[in-house]
Design a protein around this motif. Structure first.
Motif, short mmCIF file in Angstrom:
data_model
loop_
_atom_site.label_atom_id
_atom_site.label_comp_id
_atom_site.label_asym_id
_atom_site.label_seq_id
_atom_site.Cartn_x
_atom_site.Cartn_y
_atom_site.Cartn_z
N LEU A 75 -18.07 -28.69 -3.35
CA LEU A 75 -19.14 -27.87 -2.79
C LEU A 75 -20.47 -28.56 -3.06
N ILE A 76 -21.22 -28.83 -2.02
CA ILE A 76 -22.55 -29.43 -2.16
C ILE A 76 -23.58 -28.32 -2.18
N ALA A 77 -24.22 -28.12 -3.34
CA ALA A 77 -25.21 -27.04 -3.50
C ALA A 77 -26.48 -27.64 -4.10
N VAL A 78 -27.19 -28.39 -3.28
CA VAL A 78 -28.35 -29.14 -3.76
C VAL A 78 -29.66 -28.67 -3.13
N GLY A 79 -29.73 -27.38 -2.84
CA GLY A 79 -30.98 -26.83 -2.33
C GLY A 79 -30.91 -26.50 -0.85
N SER A 80 -32.05 -26.17 -0.29
CA SER A 80 -32.11 -25.74 1.11
C SER A 80 -33.35 -26.30 1.80
N ILE A 81 -33.32 -26.24 3.12
CA ILE A 81 -34.42 -26.74 3.96
C ILE A 81 -34.86 -25.63 4.91
N PRO A 82 -36.16 -25.35 5.01
CA PRO A 82 -36.61 -24.28 5.90
C PRO A 82 -36.34 -24.62 7.37
N ASN A 83 -36.03 -23.59 8.14
CA ASN A 83 -35.73 -23.78 9.57
C ASN A 83 -37.00 -23.78 10.41
N THR A 84 -37.91 -24.68 10.10
CA THR A 84 -39.20 -24.69 10.79
C THR A 84 -39.34 -25.83 11.79
N GLU A 85 -38.35 -26.68 11.87
CA GLU A 85 -38.42 -27.79 12.82
C GLU A 85 -38.23 -27.27 14.24
N ASN A 86 -38.98 -27.83 15.18
CA ASN A 86 -38.89 -27.44 16.60
C ASN A 86 -39.17 -25.96 16.83
N LEU A 87 -40.02 -25.40 16.00
CA LEU A 87 -40.39 -24.00 16.14
C LEU A 87 -41.70 -23.82 16.90
N GLY A 88 -42.35 -24.92 17.21
CA GLY A 88 -43.62 -24.85 17.94
C GLY A 88 -44.81 -24.54 17.06
N LEU A 89 -44.69 -24.78 15.77
CA LEU A 89 -45.76 -24.43 14.84
C LEU A 89 -47.03 -25.24 15.10
N GLU A 90 -46.87 -26.50 15.39
CA GLU A 90 -48.04 -27.35 15.64
C GLU A 90 -48.80 -26.89 16.88
N ALA A 91 -48.05 -26.54 17.92
CA ALA A 91 -48.68 -26.08 19.16
C ALA A 91 -49.49 -24.81 18.94
N ALA A 92 -49.03 -23.97 18.02
CA ALA A 92 -49.73 -22.72 17.75
C ALA A 92 -50.80 -22.86 16.68
N GLY A 93 -50.84 -24.02 16.02
CA GLY A 93 -51.85 -24.25 14.99
C GLY A 93 -51.48 -23.75 13.61
N VAL A 94 -50.17 -23.51 13.37
CA VAL A 94 -49.71 -23.00 12.08
C VAL A 94 -49.55 -24.15 11.10
N HIS A 95 -50.18 -24.06 9.95
CA HIS A 95 -50.10 -25.10 8.93
C HIS A 95 -48.77 -25.04 8.21
N VAL A 96 -48.19 -26.23 8.00
CA VAL A 96 -46.91 -26.35 7.31
C VAL A 96 -47.08 -27.27 6.11
N GLN A 97 -46.44 -26.93 5.00
CA GLN A 97 -46.50 -27.77 3.81
C GLN A 97 -45.61 -29.00 3.99
N ASP A 98 -45.78 -29.98 3.10
CA ASP A 98 -45.00 -31.21 3.18
C ASP A 98 -43.50 -30.93 3.10
N SER A 99 -43.12 -29.86 2.41
CA SER A 99 -41.71 -29.49 2.27
C SER A 99 -41.14 -28.87 3.54
N GLY A 100 -42.01 -28.59 4.52
CA GLY A 100 -41.56 -27.91 5.74
C GLY A 100 -41.74 -26.41 5.70
N HIS A 101 -42.15 -25.88 4.55
CA HIS A 101 -42.37 -24.43 4.43
C HIS A 101 -43.69 -24.04 5.08
N ILE A 102 -43.71 -22.83 5.62
CA ILE A 102 -44.92 -22.29 6.25
C ILE A 102 -45.84 -21.74 5.17
N LYS A 103 -47.08 -22.17 5.18
CA LYS A 103 -48.03 -21.71 4.17
C LYS A 103 -48.55 -20.32 4.54
N VAL A 104 -48.45 -19.38 3.59
CA VAL A 104 -48.91 -18.02 3.81
C VAL A 104 -49.79 -17.57 2.65
#
Length: 477
Positions: free
Chosen positions: A279-308
């Motif tokens: 079992l590979i259990a080495v963390g997770s990655i946010p599902n923010t790729e190809n979500l259109g965040l850049e087009a909407a102007g939403v800032h994303v952290q280097d980790s891919g997480h959405i800054k709130v």
């Protein structure tokens, strides 16, 4: 980028939620009950990963392991399944275990969807992405698209398992945590790569179900981010129950054996560990790729997480985010709170921002580990002036009756006032026992007030009052 018209504020808000996990469906329900027009978009099934592949199935599996463990240890209480004084084998129908949890997952997802639709939420199956800050495009399973206008948008897209490129999961013998529930037999020898919460929980559960478990940790101990006393307790339990912990060992990859009936995990020092499954259990990655965040102007952290911010708002004033995609706290309860907070802020309702230092968390190992508030490390590093007291749970009379062998209750309180600032519980149902400490932290209750509150005798919670008494300050102090 479009701007939200001021006139929209006087109209019924159109709220679009992308993601049907706890952060999304809780927000949608709250918004619908206030009269907003709500559309929820979910690609894989209402409930999100928390219901479909994470919290619900894993804790259902753990419930089966917990029951087996209690039956196995029943002889200590004078209970056996066969003839007295004979070893009795306990069998696990693992196909039935996984069939049960898969059915429960489907039922929970259906129930949530029914609740949403009954509240007036429009549920759309498909993948949502931002076109700009007021338009969401939805693509369904056939590739057809539609666009939905929104006054406010909430992103609750969750995360997915991080993978090692040299150990790509195939759902057969090399697995991530979403694939475990398709197995028909308990893995004979399970290697778990990763000693965080997910790795520790599955190592504990499969050990309880009969697997020979090897846990590979790149750090110097299991649960490196948790209370040191709690981690040490779990390591002692693992050792007693036959779990092999390989500390300071970094996995480089995993491959099948030449015969194809097992796996080999390669470590950075050249060591190879063999087992039937990994079992590979080495963390997770946010599902923010190809979500259109850049087009909407939403800032994303280097980790891919959405800054709130503290009210779950992103860098765009009418777009909010909740849950694991924000990286605030990977807990379903926190996701739900973030979603409710976002809706309250959108609609001008009373807002009580998330206070992460008051969040209670639980690790569903055996024994369970729960915590809230500050930590022992915070005190040691001088971040807060506090003191602590701890009682071993096996000394508790009810625990003795239950044959509890491991665990403790620890409370942290402010030195000058005695206000409860945090606590740790290790033991059976720690997820339930942590509540009075969470209430104390949230409501700024003192140790003297906790000590003066009646508890049942005998009860495990009686030790909470006893620890509080040990932190009492006399008037001379």
């Amino acid at each position: 980028m479009k701007d939200v018209s001021e006139n929209n504020e006087t109209l019924t808000p159109e709220i679009v939620v992308i993601g049907g996990g706890p952060g999304g469906y809780e927000a949608a329900l709250v918004a619908a009950h206030t009269g907003a027009n709500v559309t929820l978009i979910e690609e894989h099934g209402v409930g999100g990963s928390a219901v479909l592949t994470d919290v619900v199935p894993s804790k259902t599996l753990i419930a089966s392991a917990d029951l087996m463990g209690r039956i196995t240890e029943g002889a200590q209480l004078g209970i056996t399944l066969g003839e007295p004084h004979e070893d009795t084998a306990i069998n696990v129908d693992f196909q039935l275990v996984n069939e049960r949890l898969r059915n429960l997952v489907k039922q929970q997802s259906r129930d949530i969807r029914t609740g949403l639709e009954s509240a007036g939420v429009t549920v759309i199956e498909g993948r949502g992405r931002l076109i700009d800050n007021t338009t969401v495009e939805v693509t369904d399973s056939t590739g057809a698209t539609q666009q939905i206008s929104a006054t406010y948008i909430l992103l609750a897209v969750g995360c997915h398992p991080r993978e090692l490129p040299t150990a790509a999961p195939d759902g057969k013998r090399i697995l991530n945590w979403t694939q475990l529930y398709q197995l028909d037999e308990v893995p004979e020898e399970l290697i778990v790569v990763g000693s965080g919460v997910t790795g520790a929980e599955f190592a504990s559960a499969y050990n309880g179900l009969g697997s020979k478990v090897t846990l590979i940790s790149s750090r110097d101990r299991v649960l490196p981010g948790e209370d040191e006393d709690a981690a040490s307790t779990l390591e002692r339990v693992f050792a007693r129950r036959g779990v092999t912990v390989m500390a300071r060992s970094r996995a480089e990859g995993a491959r099948y054996t030449d015969s194809g009936d097992g796996v080999i995990v390669s470590l950075s020092d050249g060591t190879e560990v063999r087992g039937s499954h990994v079992l590979i259990a080495v963390g997770s990655i946010p599902n923010t790729e190809n979500l259109g965040l850049e087009a909407a102007g939403v800032h994303v952290q280097d980790s891919g997480h959405i800054k709130v911010d503290r009210v779950s708002r992103t860098s765009v004033h009418n777009i909010y985010a909740a849950g694991d995609c924000t990286g605030v706290f990977p807990l379903a309860s926190v996701a739900a709170k973030q979603g409710r907070t976002a809706v309250a802020h959108m609609l001008g309702d009373t807002v009580r921002p998330l206070r992460v230092h008051k969040v209670a968390a639980n690790i569903f190992t055996s024994p369970e580990i729960a915590n809230v508030g500050i930590s022992e490390a915070d005190i040691a590093e001088g971040k807060v002036q506090a003191e602590s007291a701890m009682i071993s749970l096996p000394t508790n009379p009810r625990a003795k009756m239950m044959s509890v062998q491991d665990g403790f209750i620890k409370i942290f309180s402010r030195k000058d006032s005695g206000t409860v600032l945090g606590g740790v519980v290790v033991g059976p149902r720690a997820s339930e026992l942590i509540y009075p400490l969470t209430l104390a932290v949230d409501r700024k209750i003192t140790v003297d007030e906790m000590a003066d509150t009646f508890t049942i005798y005998p009860s495990l919670s009686g030790s909470i009052a006893e620890v509080a008494r040990r932190l009492h300050h006399t008037t001379e102090d």
